[in-house]
Design a protein around this motif. Sequence first.
Motif: not given
Length: 538
Positions: A1-18, A100-109
């Motif tokens: 698995m990749s070292s270093g920190s990973g983040s998971l961005m969970w989109f539900r609504k908020g389907l935008r970049i801005h 569980k599968e990915w090396d995630v340190k931050k969960l954002c939604f």
Amino acid sequence: MSSGSGSLMWFRKGLRIHDNPALEYASKGSNFLYPVFVIDPHYMKPDREAFSPGSSKAGLNRIQFLLESLRDLDLNLKRLGSRLLVLKGEPSEVLLRCLKEWDVKKLCFEYDTEPYYQALDVKVKSYASTAGMEIYSPVSHTLFNPADIIRKNGGKPPLSYQSFLKLAGEPSWASSPLSITLSSLPPVGNTGNCNISEVPTVEELGYEETQQDELSPFRGGETEALKRLRESIENKEWVAKFEKPKGDPSAFLKPATTVLSPYLKFGCLSSRYFYICLKDLYKNVKTHTVPPVSLAGQLLWRDFFYTVAFGTPSFDRMRGNKICKQIPWNDDDELLVAWREARTGFPWIDAIMTQLRKWGWMHHLARHCVACFLTRGDLFVHWEKGRDVFERLLIDSDWAINNGNWLWLSCSSFFYQYNRIYSPISFGKKYDPNGDYIRHFLPVLKADMPKEYIYEPWTAPLSIQNKAKCIIGRDYPKPVVAHDSASKDCRRRMAEAYALNHKMSGMVSAEDLRNLRRKLEEDQKPEVENKRQRKLIG
């Protein structure tokens, strides 16, 4: 698995970049970013039993709009060096598998106040915090945090728009600039054994090609949302003079509103960015309208309904809902189906319901007319049943706002002047005397029905019906009720129901309602009998 920190961005609504604080936070200081959207069978699985194409929860127009929004989000993420990872399944199970599968340190939604998402979030947050992950879930779907407003009001939601405005004041974030652009995003990390796909088509979700002759003219996505916003605010004078009650519900080629509601619903457009754009525009014009009727006032209405919905248990039901009057509505599925299928025999009502089915959208005053007609105006059918039809067919159907509007329009809460009824005949005529809206959505009346009869074709002499090739009762239905007597009967029922709610101080039991229903039916019998006698004598 990749070292270093990973983040998971969970989109539900908020389907935008801005203006997407969760996405911005997820990308900061992360080596890898996993932007995830889960295709949830609860909303997306085809339901062959439903009354129109779609799932049990959403019509095909809304599913199509969502998929277009996801494709646009994927393209916008790719421009920033990322992409959208689409997975399928029950969202909390899928998320736990990925975490569980990915090396995630931050969960954002983005924080969501809807009961369905609140329940999902509890499961996901509980796992993530036990696993030692950082959780970041900011409020960015609304202008205010509903919980803050409720706290300010002593733990209860404010029940009037004016009291909401007083409590809310100016949003705290409005004094500092919003983050509108991102220059790049971290790359996607190793996705391991998780089953990632592209954004599916409706056919890939299991829907057959639709045979519908006219589909929603509104395309989903952030790109389209920002384009619509630009076009709306370019016309400074129109925005400055906008008064919600004065729109034209019969305007369909160019609707008399911004049609930004579906983009706000899915978060393709940030309500905060919209609000800032309006505030900037107001500064540069001499005079402008103010809440509740102004465009900024519409965004505040949205927040008002979100706040009341969040702070009111059973907000989406009559029973057990403290702010809802208990009313013995009819349980008449035949009338409900006639309304839903645009077969009431009132062309204005049927044209609106046809536009809803075909486009997944109609003007807010048109919504008022058909909701009033179904409930306290003519048919006396339960508002929850109408709400379910809107919830399924509208592309902008939003849990808090849809329920709030049905409570309002049925005079079950917020608004109590039940004597004020929209006429299914004269209201539309005021805006569109020629009946162009009716002719467009009800082709059966299009050709030769003279404008004198277009709103009440059952009054046309048979010779005119023949000439128009539209015989009432054969080519187009007879009215399901006589409006004058039906609305009079509805007023009588509402008066009795209000009196009961007052007498019981709102503590009306199911038994009380049954007794009132029985009494109302008994009272109606002599009236029906008298009418029959009068007919026989006449």
